[in-house]
Each structure stands twice: as structure tokens, then as C-alpha cells.
Scaffold this motif. Structure first.
Motif, mmCIF file in Angstrom:
data_model
loop_
_atom_site.group_PDB
_atom_site.id
_atom_site.type_symbol
_atom_site.label_atom_id
_atom_site.label_comp_id
_atom_site.label_asym_id
_atom_site.label_seq_id
_atom_site.Cartn_x
_atom_site.Cartn_y
_atom_site.Cartn_z
ATOM 1 N N GLY A 8 -14.096 -9.353 -5.770
ATOM 2 C CA GLY A 8 -13.459 -7.916 -6.048
ATOM 3 C C GLY A 8 -12.972 -7.970 -7.361
ATOM 4 O O GLY A 8 -12.586 -9.027 -8.129
ATOM 5 N N ASN A 9 -12.389 -6.767 -7.652
ATOM 6 C CA ASN A 9 -11.969 -6.815 -9.096
ATOM 7 C C ASN A 9 -10.991 -5.482 -9.095
ATOM 8 O O ASN A 9 -10.518 -4.791 -10.127
ATOM 9 N N GLY A 10 -10.228 -5.144 -7.692
ATOM 10 C CA GLY A 10 -9.266 -4.260 -7.871
ATOM 11 C C GLY A 10 -7.998 -4.819 -8.597
ATOM 12 O O GLY A 10 -7.843 -5.671 -9.221
ATOM 13 N N GLU A 11 -6.976 -3.681 -8.759
ATOM 14 C CA GLU A 11 -5.750 -3.979 -9.495
ATOM 15 C C GLU A 11 -4.773 -4.584 -8.508
ATOM 16 O O GLU A 11 -3.485 -5.197 -9.106
ATOM 17 N N LEU A 12 -5.072 -4.607 -7.309
ATOM 18 C CA LEU A 12 -4.208 -5.347 -6.462
ATOM 19 C C LEU A 12 -4.805 -6.593 -6.138
ATOM 20 O O LEU A 12 -5.734 -6.756 -5.574
ATOM 21 N N CYS A 65 -4.200 -7.153 -13.236
ATOM 22 C CA CYS A 65 -3.638 -6.568 -11.871
ATOM 23 C C CYS A 65 -2.462 -6.077 -12.138
ATOM 24 O O CYS A 65 -1.711 -6.682 -12.985
ATOM 25 N N ARG A 66 -2.131 -5.256 -11.354
ATOM 26 C CA ARG A 66 -0.752 -4.804 -11.550
ATOM 27 C C ARG A 66 0.163 -5.176 -10.582
ATOM 28 O O ARG A 66 1.490 -5.176 -10.730
ATOM 29 N N LYS A 67 -0.131 -5.826 -9.531
ATOM 30 C CA LYS A 67 0.640 -6.695 -8.355
ATOM 31 C C LYS A 67 -0.396 -7.800 -7.873
ATOM 32 O O LYS A 67 -1.538 -7.517 -7.564
ATOM 33 N N VAL A 68 0.447 -8.855 -7.418
ATOM 34 C CA VAL A 68 -0.319 -9.881 -6.698
ATOM 35 C C VAL A 68 0.617 -10.000 -5.430
ATOM 36 O O VAL A 68 1.941 -10.249 -5.359
ATOM 37 N N VAL A 69 0.098 -10.296 -4.441
ATOM 38 C CA VAL A 69 0.564 -10.604 -2.986
ATOM 39 C C VAL A 69 0.134 -12.033 -2.693
ATOM 40 O O VAL A 69 -0.999 -12.227 -2.468
ATOM 41 N N VAL A 70 0.717 -13.257 -2.410
ATOM 42 C CA VAL A 70 0.660 -14.281 -2.055
ATOM 43 C C VAL A 70 0.722 -14.575 -0.538
ATOM 44 O O VAL A 70 1.641 -13.986 0.013
ATOM 45 N N VAL A 71 -0.325 -14.775 0.147
ATOM 46 C CA VAL A 71 -0.488 -14.658 1.579
ATOM 47 C C VAL A 71 -0.507 -16.140 1.876
ATOM 48 O O VAL A 71 -1.464 -16.861 1.560
ATOM 49 N N GLU A 72 0.100 -16.658 2.816
ATOM 50 C CA GLU A 72 0.100 -17.966 3.667
ATOM 51 C C GLU A 72 0.729 -17.940 4.941
ATOM 52 O O GLU A 72 1.574 -17.165 5.183
ATOM 53 N N GLN A 73 0.261 -19.105 5.654
ATOM 54 C CA GLN A 73 0.818 -19.077 7.117
ATOM 55 C C GLN A 73 1.807 -20.235 7.157
ATOM 56 O O GLN A 73 1.849 -21.390 7.353
ATOM 57 N N ASN A 74 3.139 -20.198 6.498
ATOM 58 C CA ASN A 74 4.228 -21.142 6.781
ATOM 59 C C ASN A 74 5.446 -20.180 6.599
ATOM 60 O O ASN A 74 5.374 -18.903 6.082
ATOM 61 N N HIS A 75 6.525 -20.663 7.052
ATOM 62 C CA HIS A 75 7.890 -19.885 6.801
ATOM 63 C C HIS A 75 8.473 -19.760 5.821
ATOM 64 O O HIS A 75 9.225 -18.846 5.382
#
Length: 566
Positions: A460-464, A513-523
Motif C-alpha cells: 500500500g501507499n496510503g498516508e496512514l 505518511c502523515r501518521k504511523v500507528v505501531v501495532v503489537e501484541q504485548n502490554h
């Protein structure tokens, strides 16, 4: 129901054969050209407790856990509530259970269509050695449009080492189960061509290691990594290798180091508690520049934690758990098929760069089984030649940082390899100049090496941007598809190589990108904090981190993005 996807939960007590039903169903589905995922859920007890086979039958190979289940078959209700967070029923779901027993409150609340059938009684009257799980297999097979003869043949293969009476009982119960009501067919196998690989992530990781040349494995059993060793034991025999079950994790890593010092590509597999015990010796591998690969099939922690549930919570220890300055490799496969590639790549890199490589798998992809197309392979990468040593110096300072490696028995090329700092010859040294040079050598050989395009999977190449590592990619990819359907374009970046972090390449992947969301499975948002410490990004960076034991959900990630106003 739509043929594109069907989710089935099969539950019962540990030892009741629940997992066998799921495995045989998926094998039969695959034989007809179908695709699918079997996620295995267990209680934390060593014996007994609850177990569940969680099937997702699909036409594609993009595998995320099901958010809800279209069909629930329960052998009993004794421990079902322990799966309350993992098994929710879809609207209009079917429930098949025994004639007696009250439905648990969560099941009642879903208002399903319930079919009460005498499965246990039928097993007892069908054959003296009848098992209820084979009744369930025949029943579910009919509902999936699978021939009972195919299921009988698969069950017979599984029970080939058992007495003939067991195989006869299985065949009779499968046939009896196929005649049970309800006489409905939920779905038919897709008209695809058979030939998909039926493989778990743990098996795929073992295969990648073998194909990369590993010929010695030492390990101590630990959930959820034990079946890596069980599978590799047979595989090593076929290629002339050897597996040793060590007395503990300390012995396992040291045996692995010994084999590697002797010139044999070596490998071990463990989980978080075992990795913690191995860290001192992994530091020895770094200091002595001895190639070893450690597969960490992560589970929920800390301490014993939840040994049968998945979590990406060992990232911190994998990156930073060694004492002193100890640069090493950390990688993470992105899915079951990618375990073959990433495991092989880790072995090749460890061998070529003469260092330790830690591979972060986890319980979800490690113990889940999927039907996949033949996975991609990792060809041996190129490494700079260390140069000839007329006057052999094991730790000679070279442009690439990689020195010529001799093995015991090479004439005129003896050297010392231990945990003490040393000079170029390997002689222990406490001199400042030697320490500074060897520290830089060990760091520079990783920093200077060109890892190519395999460091991440980018779509993908979106801004998010949705940024993740390892097995979180499946949920992130699903979230991207859901958001695209809502008109929000994203780009996904899934890190396969975590250390050394490819800073320039990652910055380029996030450009625009205008924003980055870091996704992960830990607390603790471990990847988020690691990246914040390593990169200076111009755009805002947010964190979506959720600990196990419930798997990451693409729908939940998409809902978070929408709630954030993106």
C-alpha cells in the motif's frame, strides 16, 4: 452459508481428541483443494483441562483468527467458560452438543440454533473402542461435504501405529457420525486443485533451518516450542544430522555453541523462560563470533505466565537481554509460510556474519496449522570474503568485519574462543585498544552488511501507516483491507528484521505518511518504544498494543483507527 469462509469451534476436555478432529477435518478439506487455518487452544495445565480446535475454512491464504464462530461443537461444557474470551458465536450460529447438560450462559446469550445429539452414547454402541471424537468427525465431515471414506482413510493413517481395533473403531464411528442428524450441509469444498502444504509454523521453522544447513539441534522441551524439536528429530535423521534433548536450557545452548565451534551449523528452540536462561551463553556466541540460531516461540509472560497462549512480549529481552555491548540479529517470521523463509535467512545470516540470531515466532503461528501453497525459499545470501590468512588471526580486523574462521583440526590455524575480550589472534586481552577495536568489529559487521529487501513486507501507499512485526502482520493486513473498504487508504510495514534496525529503509518506507500507528501484541508497547528510541520521525507515532491471550483482531485495529479520527 457463504463458501468463502466458515469458522468452526470444537471444544472438550484435554485428551478427548478435540485437536485430532480439527486436524483431520482440515486435512480432508485441503485434499479437496480448500484452504484453511487450525488454531489450537489449550489450558495452562500440564495434563487435563480444556482444549479447543478453532477452524477457519477459506478460499484464500490470508489467515487471521476468526472473530466469531458459525458452528460450535462441544463434547461437554465442563471447561467451556475458560474459552469465554476466545470463542464468541456469530449471529445464527449452530451449536451441537450432548442431549443433557445446560448451555453455558455465554452460549445462551448468543441465541444460537441448538442441536442436541447422543454422540457419546452412539460411540459406545457403535464399537467397544468407540470414541466420541470420531463420531464428531463423521458428523462435521458430512456438514462440510467431505466423504466419510476420505475421513476414514486419514484417521487410519493417523492411527497406523495403534492396534487394528482402534482403526476399526474409528472407521465405524466416523460412518455412524455421518448418519447423525442434523442432515444439513453447510458448505462444499471449493473446486480448487489439491496439493497445498499442510504445515504448522513450528514445522515450517524447522524446515527452513534444515534447508539452510542446520545439522545439529540441542534443546530442552518447553511449551509452545516442543513440537519444533519433535519434528526436527525425524528431519535431521534424514539428512545425517543429530538432535540431543539436553537436561535444561543452559545445557542446550552450550551444546549448540559447542557444535557450532566444531563447524556444524547449529540451532536450538525455546520459549521466553528458556531464552532468559540462555542469555549469558548467547553473549558468549557474540563475543567469540560463533554462529548460532535460537528460535523463541513466544508465549504470554512473565514467569510461567500463560504457557499455552500467544504474545509478542519477548521483544525487549531479544533486543536488549544480553549484558555488555552485544550486537546480534533479531528476526521475526510474518506468518506460517514465512517461517520457512525467515528461519532459513536467520541461519544463513548467523553463519555468514558469525554471530547469534534470535528468531521471534510465537504460539499463534508456531502451533497453528494452515493449508498453504509451497512457501518461498531463502537462497544463501552473499557475504564478503574474509581474505586469506597466511598468518592466521581468528579475529583479524577486516573491512567487512568478518574474519576467516577455522574449525578444530585445521592445520596451523588454532585459536582461543572464550568469553574474555581478546586481540586479533584470540589471546585474552584487557588492553583498551583491543577492547575498542573488537567492540567496533562486532558492531560494524552487522551495520555494514546489506540485508536487501527482505527486512520488511510493505504493502500500500496510503498516508496512514500501520507498522508491526512478526505475526501481527495478519491482523494489520486485515485491518488495512477493512479500512480500504471504508475509503481510507493505508500502507502496512511488517518488520521481518528487527535488529539491526534498518533505519534508512524504514524512514524511506514511511516517507509521505502523515501518521504511523505501531501495532503489537504485548502490554508494554515494546516495539513502539524501541522505534521511538531508534528513529526520529517527523510525523506523529501512536501505539496500539494489546497483550494476549486473545489474538489481535483486524476489526479491533480498524475500530481503533476510526476512533482516533483517522
Amino acid at each position: 452459508m457463504a463458501r468463502q469462509q466458515l469458522s468452526i469451534a470444537i471444544t472438550g476436555a484435554g485428551g478427548a481428541g478435540v485437536i485430532s478432529v480439527g486436524e483431520l477435518l482440515l486435512q480432508a478439506w485441503a485434499a479437496g483443494g480448500g484452504r484453511g487455518l487450525l488454531r489450537k487452544a489449550f489450558g495452562p495445565q500440564i495434563r487435563g483441562g480444556e482444549s479447543a480446535a478453532l477452524l477457519k475454512l477459506t478460499e484464500s491464504e490470508h489467515y487471521t483468527p476468526a472473530d466469531s464462530y458459525d458452528l460450535l461443537l462441544a463434547f461437554d461444557w465442563k471447561n467451556f467458560t475458560r474459552f469465554g474470551d476466545e470463542i464468541s458465536l456469530a449471529p445464527g450460529a449452530l451449536v451441537i452438543c450432548e442431549e443433557n447438560g445446560e448451555l453455558p450462559e455465554p452460549v445462551q446469550a448468543a441465541d444460537p440454533v441448538v442441536h442436541r445429539l447422543p454422540m457419546a452414547a452412539l460411540a459406545a454402541t457403535t464399537h467397544a473402542d468407540g470414541r466420541v471424537n470420531m463420531i464428531a468427525l463423521g458428523l462435521l465431515g458430512r456438514m462440510l461435504g467431505l466423504a466419510s471414506t476420505e475421513l476414514q482413510a486419514l484417521a487410519g493413517n493417523k492411527l497406523a501405529a495403534k492396534p487394528r481395533a482402534y482403526r476399526d473403531a474409528a472407521a465405524a464411528c466416523i460412518e455412524a457420525g455421518s448418519q447423525l442428524s442434523p442432515p444439513m450441509q453447510l458448505v462444499t469444498p471449493p473446486p480448487g486443485e489439491p496439493g497445498g502444504w499442510y504445515i504448522s509454523g513450528n514445522q515450517a521453522a524447522g524446515l527452513g533451518a534444515l534447508e539452510a544447513g542446520v545439522r545439529f539441534v540441542a534443546a530442552y522441551p518447553i511449551t509452545p516450542a516442543s513440537d519444533v524439536l519433535e519434528w526436527m528429530a525425524g528431519g535431521l535423521e534424514q539428512v545425517g544430522g543429530q538432535l540431543v534433548q539436553a537436561e535444561d536450557e543452559l545445557a542446550a545452548i552450550n551444546m549448540t555453541l559447542g557444535a557450532a565451534f566444531g563447524g556444524v551449523p547449529a540451532f536450538t528452540a525455546t520459549s521466553g523462560p528458556g531464552l532468559a536462561l540462555m542469555t549469558e551463553s548467547i553473549g558468549l556466541a557474540v563475543a567469540s563470533e560463533t554462529a548460532v540460531t535460537i528460535l523463541d516461540v513466544q508465549r504470554a509472560g512473565p514467569s510461567t505466565g500463560i504457557p499455552t497462549k500467544s504474545e509478542q512480549s519477548d521483544l525487549n529481552i531479544a533486543l536488549n537481554g544480553l549484558h555488555g555491548d552485544a550486537p546480534h540479529l533479531v528476526l521475526a517470521p510474518l506468518d506460517i509460510a514465512d517461517c520457512v523463509y525467515t528461519s532459513a535467512w536467520a541461519v544463513h545470516l548467523a553463519q555468514g556474519l558469525q554471530t547469534a540470531a534470535i528468531v521471534l515466532s510465537d504460539q499463534f503461528i508456531g502451533q497453528s496449522t494452515a493449508v498453504i501453497s509451497e512457501p518461498g525459499r531463502c537462497p544463501p545470501p552473499a557475504f564478503a570474503a574474509a581474505g586469506a590468512d597466511n598468518d592466521y588471526l581468528r579475529y583479524r580486523l577486516t573491512e567487512s568485519g568478518v574474519s576467516t574462521l577455522a574449525v578444530p583440526g585445521d592445520a596451523g590455524q588454532r585459536f582461543t574462543a572464550d568469553g574474555l575480550e581478546h586481540d586479533e589472534r584470540g589471546t585474552p586481552s584487557a588492553r583498551d585498544a583491543d577492547h575498542q577495536r573488537q567492540l567496533a568489529k562486532r558492531a560494524d559487521k552487522l551495520a555494514r552488511y546489506s540485508f536487501g529487501d527482505a527486512w520488511a513486507r510493505i504493502e500500500g501507499n496510503g498516508e496512514l501507516a500501520l507498522l508491526c512485526f512478526g505475526s501481527a502482520w495478519a491482523a494489520v493486513s486485515e485491518a488495512a483491507c477493512l479500512l480500504a473498504g471504508q475509503g481510507l487508504a493505508t500502507r502496512t510495514v511488517a518488520l521481518r528484521l528487527l535488529a539491526p534496525l534498518q533505519r534508512e529503509q524504514l524512514a524511506a518506507a514511511l516517507a509521505g505518511c502523515r501518521k504511523v500507528v505501531v501495532v503489537e501484541q504485548n502490554h508494554g508497547a515494546q516495539l513502539f518504544h524501541y522505534l521511538r528510541g531508534q528513529l526520529d520521525l517527523a510525523m506523529p507515532v501512536a501505539s496500539y498494543s494489546r497483550a494476549g491471550p486473545v489474538p489481535l483482531s483486524g476489526r479491533a485495529i480498524a475500530a481503533y483507527i476510526n476512533g482516533e479520527g483517522n
